[in-house]
Design a protein around this motif. Structure first.
Motif, PDB file in Angstrom:
ATOM      1  N   GLY A  59      18.144   7.352  -2.837  1.00 22.10           N
ATOM      2  CA  GLY A  59      18.838   7.049  -4.090  1.00 22.10           C
ATOM      3  C   GLY A  59      19.071   5.560  -4.252  1.00 22.10           C
ATOM      4  N   TRP A  60      19.419   4.899  -3.150  1.00 21.96           N
ATOM      5  CA  TRP A  60      19.584   3.436  -3.191  1.00 21.96           C
ATOM      6  C   TRP A  60      18.257   2.750  -3.524  1.00 21.96           C
ATOM      7  N   ASN A  61      17.186   3.220  -2.897  1.00 18.33           N
ATOM      8  CA  ASN A  61      15.872   2.622  -3.138  1.00 18.33           C
ATOM      9  C   ASN A  61      15.448   2.763  -4.601  1.00 18.33           C
ATOM     10  N   GLN A  62      15.803   3.888  -5.205  1.00 22.90           N
ATOM     11  CA  GLN A  62      15.495   4.083  -6.625  1.00 22.90           C
ATOM     12  C   GLN A  62      16.252   3.081  -7.491  1.00 22.90           C
ATOM     13  N   LEU A  63      17.493   2.808  -7.113  1.00 20.91           N
ATOM     14  CA  LEU A  63      18.260   1.789  -7.839  1.00 20.91           C
ATOM     15  C   LEU A  63      17.587   0.425  -7.728  1.00 20.91           C
ATOM     16  N   MET A  64      17.145   0.093  -6.524  1.00 21.85           N
ATOM     17  CA  MET A  64      16.526  -1.215  -6.296  1.00 21.85           C
ATOM     18  C   MET A  64      15.176  -1.338  -6.994  1.00 21.85           C
ATOM     19  N   ARG A  66      14.381 -11.352  -8.617  1.00 24.92           N
ATOM     20  CA  ARG A  66      14.573 -11.529 -10.063  1.00 24.92           C
ATOM     21  C   ARG A  66      15.998 -11.948 -10.372  1.00 24.92           C
ATOM     22  N   LYS A  67      16.958 -11.296  -9.734  1.00 26.09           N
ATOM     23  CA  LYS A  67      18.358 -11.652  -9.966  1.00 26.09           C
ATOM     24  C   LYS A  67      18.641 -13.097  -9.540  1.00 26.09           C
ATOM     25  N   ASP A  68      18.022 -13.516  -8.440  1.00 27.98           N
ATOM     26  CA  ASP A  68      18.221 -14.888  -7.965  1.00 27.98           C
ATOM     27  C   ASP A  68      17.699 -15.903  -8.976  1.00 27.98           C
ATOM     28  N   TYR A 118      23.987  -9.322  -1.077  1.00 31.36           N
ATOM     29  CA  TYR A 118      22.695  -9.383  -0.398  1.00 31.36           C
ATOM     30  C   TYR A 118      22.790  -8.793   1.007  1.00 31.36           C
ATOM     31  N   ARG A 119      23.930  -9.024   1.641  1.00 29.32           N
ATOM     32  CA  ARG A 119      24.108  -8.460   2.985  1.00 29.32           C
ATOM     33  C   ARG A 119      24.108  -6.937   2.941  1.00 29.32           C
ATOM     34  N   LEU A 120      24.733  -6.361   1.909  1.00 31.42           N
ATOM     35  CA  LEU A 120      24.720  -4.908   1.772  1.00 31.42           C
ATOM     36  C   LEU A 120      23.292  -4.405   1.558  1.00 31.42           C
ATOM     37  N   ALA A 121      22.544  -5.085   0.700  1.00 33.84           N
ATOM     38  CA  ALA A 121      21.160  -4.681   0.451  1.00 33.84           C
ATOM     39  C   ALA A 121      20.333  -4.771   1.728  1.00 33.84           C
ATOM     40  N   ASN A 122      20.521  -5.851   2.478  1.00 30.66           N
ATOM     41  CA  ASN A 122      19.811  -6.013   3.750  1.00 30.66           C
ATOM     42  C   ASN A 122      20.183  -4.906   4.728  1.00 30.66           C
ATOM     43  N   LEU A 123      21.482  -4.606   4.780  1.00 28.17           N
ATOM     44  CA  LEU A 123      21.988  -3.584   5.690  1.00 28.17           C
ATOM     45  C   LEU A 123      21.365  -2.224   5.399  1.00 28.17           C
ATOM     46  N   LEU A 124      21.343  -1.831   4.128  1.00 30.87           N
ATOM     47  CA  LEU A 124      20.814  -0.517   3.758  1.00 30.87           C
ATOM     48  C   LEU A 124      19.298  -0.461   3.934  1.00 30.87           C
ATOM     49  N   ALA A 125      18.623  -1.573   3.642  1.00 29.24           N
ATOM     50  CA  ALA A 125      17.170  -1.612   3.847  1.00 29.24           C
ATOM     51  C   ALA A 125      16.836  -1.491   5.325  1.00 29.24           C
ATOM     52  N   HIS A 126      17.611  -2.183   6.169  1.00 31.41           N
ATOM     53  CA  HIS A 126      17.396  -2.103   7.614  1.00 31.41           C
ATOM     54  C   HIS A 126      17.652  -0.690   8.126  1.00 31.41           C
ATOM     55  N   GLN A 127      18.699  -0.063   7.617  1.00 27.71           N
ATOM     56  CA  GLN A 127      19.027   1.303   8.013  1.00 27.71           C
ATOM     57  C   GLN A 127      17.892   2.261   7.640  1.00 27.71           C
ATOM     58  N   GLU A 166       0.818  -1.213   0.000  1.00 24.55           N
ATOM     59  CA  GLU A 166       0.000   0.000   0.000  1.00 24.55           C
ATOM     60  C   GLU A 166       0.856   1.270   0.000  1.00 24.55           C
ATOM     61  N   THR A 167       2.001   1.215   0.674  1.00 19.50           N
ATOM     62  CA  THR A 167       2.872   2.400   0.757  1.00 19.50           C
ATOM     63  C   THR A 167       4.023   2.362  -0.236  1.00 19.50           C
ATOM     64  N   GLU A 168       4.047   1.295  -1.063  1.00 18.37           N
ATOM     65  CA  GLU A 168       5.152   1.092  -2.012  1.00 18.37           C
ATOM     66  C   GLU A 168       6.493   1.179  -1.299  1.00 18.37           C
ATOM     67  N   GLU A 169       6.604   0.431  -0.225  1.00 22.83           N
ATOM     68  CA  GLU A 169       7.789   0.424   0.622  1.00 22.83           C
ATOM     69  C   GLU A 169       9.034   0.028  -0.175  1.00 22.83           C
ATOM     70  N   PRO A 170      10.104   0.860  -0.134  1.00 23.00           N
ATOM     71  CA  PRO A 170      11.324   0.525  -0.881  1.00 23.00           C
ATOM     72  C   PRO A 170      11.922  -0.827  -0.495  1.00 23.00           C
ATOM     73  N   ALA A 171      11.791  -1.213   0.778  1.00 20.42           N
ATOM     74  CA  ALA A 171      12.341  -2.499   1.210  1.00 20.42           C
ATOM     75  C   ALA A 171      11.696  -3.656   0.459  1.00 20.42           C
ATOM     76  N   LEU A 172      10.440  -3.513   0.110  1.00 25.07           N
ATOM     77  CA  LEU A 172       9.777  -4.541  -0.692  1.00 25.07           C
ATOM     78  C   LEU A 172      10.290  -4.482  -2.124  1.00 25.07           C
ATOM     79  N   GLY A 173      10.533  -3.279  -2.619  1.00 28.87           N
ATOM     80  CA  GLY A 173      11.039  -3.122  -3.986  1.00 28.87           C
ATOM     81  C   GLY A 173      12.373  -3.806  -4.201  1.00 28.87           C
ATOM     82  N   TRP A 174      13.288  -3.639  -3.246  1.00 29.94           N
ATOM     83  CA  TRP A 174      14.592  -4.282  -3.456  1.00 29.94           C
ATOM     84  C   TRP A 174      14.509  -5.787  -3.313  1.00 29.94           C
ATOM     85  N   ARG A 175      13.545  -6.276  -2.521  1.00 33.19           N
ATOM     86  CA  ARG A 175      13.350  -7.731  -2.433  1.00 33.19           C
ATOM     87  C   ARG A 175      12.862  -8.300  -3.767  1.00 33.19           C
TER      88      ARG A 175
END
Length: 281
Positions: free
Chosen positions: A205-210, A74-76, A259-268, A60-69
């Motif tokens: 900016g990271w979320n836009q990349l994801m 897809r990459k996986d 993946y750890r970097l992506a998790n880290l930035l999403a958590h932050q 509903e909020t288009e959460e960036p953390a969901l976007g990078w997942r």
């Protein structure tokens, strides 16, 4: 397990549709097959720790953390389809390169002598921590910063003070800070808010990349280079094994560290948004 209704909502998200189209092109399969592969990857792997309520809220909020997942799901899928037979060998080669680089890299720790200000009362030190944001006089700011960074003896030498002059200065500064605590707290909150705003702008900016299905490792490397001063301290405190590769040669870093970097930035990002929401209440 997500309900059918939630899965349908997930499947019509713009970020999901974009990554689904990209996956179909990469694997040369139909849009329907790509959708099924991507949904299965999300449900069985990247969303297993999320409750259905959290997934719904993220949609509903288009959460960036969901976007990078979605992006990394897809990459996986693509990676497994293309490299099923070579995956282990590729990983061994990557780890070998990473090990070579890690032996060549040197981590420089701050050269801070322990106990330089241990002789100063803890209450005075707490007051001094507030001083840089309170004084408009640059000499006083510099004096406090020198004391906190270099210790008493170096500060006395730099500012040509006797022991008596130093103690008088210290007492006056601490007294002023303690008597203006409310003003200091206000300054600190303003500085914290400004820092959080800058950090959120970087992470946006990271979320836009994801969210972009066409994002490549090269794009991520450029982003890391632009924000190295922000990313490097986070990586140094993380569980990322080959930190030098992630920072300097992202494309050659092991997938697990990516993946750890992506998790880290999403958590932050999630933590900062939680703080922001609490402060707005």
């Amino acid at each position: 397990m997500l309900s059918d209704e939630v899965v349908k909502k997930l499947a019509v998200m713009p970020v999901f549709q974009a990554n689904c189209k990209a996956l179909a092109g990469e694997l040369r399969i139909s849009q329907a097959d790509a959708q099924q592969e991507l949904l299965l990857e999300l449900i069985e792997h990247r969303l297993t720790e999320w409750s259905e309520e959290k997934v719904v809220a993220a949609i509903e909020t288009e959460e960036p953390a969901l976007g990078w997942r979605v992006h990394y799901s897809r990459k996986d899928v693509a990676r497994r389809k293309h490299h099923a037979d070579r995956a282990e060998n590729d990983l061994v080669e990557e780890l070998g390169v990473a090990n070579d680089h890690s032996r060549q890299s040197v981590v420089v720790e701050p050269d801070v002598e322990q106990g330089k200000v241990e002789q100063i009362d803890p209450d005075v030190l707490r007051a001094l921590d507030m001083a840089p944001s309170m004084f408009s006089n640059h000499q006083t700011k510099d004096w406090v910063q020198s004391l906190l960074t270099n210790g008493k003896q170096d500060t006395m030498l730099a500012f040509h003070q006797s022991d008596r002059q130093f103690n008088n200065k210290l007492r006056n500064v601490a007294t002023y800070c303690n008597s203006h605590r409310d003003r200091s707290i206000s300054y600190q909150r303003q500085e914290q808010a400004q820092h959080q705003a800058k950090e959120l702008a970087i992470l946006d900016g990271w979320n836009q990349l994801m969210a972009d299905p066409d994002t490549t490792d090269t794009d991520i490397q450029v982003w890391i280079a632009l924000h190295r001063r922000y990313v490097e301290p986070l990586v140094n405190k993380s569980g990322i094994r080959y930190q030098g590769l992630v920072i300097n040669a992202f494309c050659r870093a092991p997938n697990l560290d990516k993946y750890r970097l992506a998790n880290l930035l999403a958590h932050q990002y999630e933590q900062l948004k939680e703080v922001e929401n609490i402060e707005q209440c």
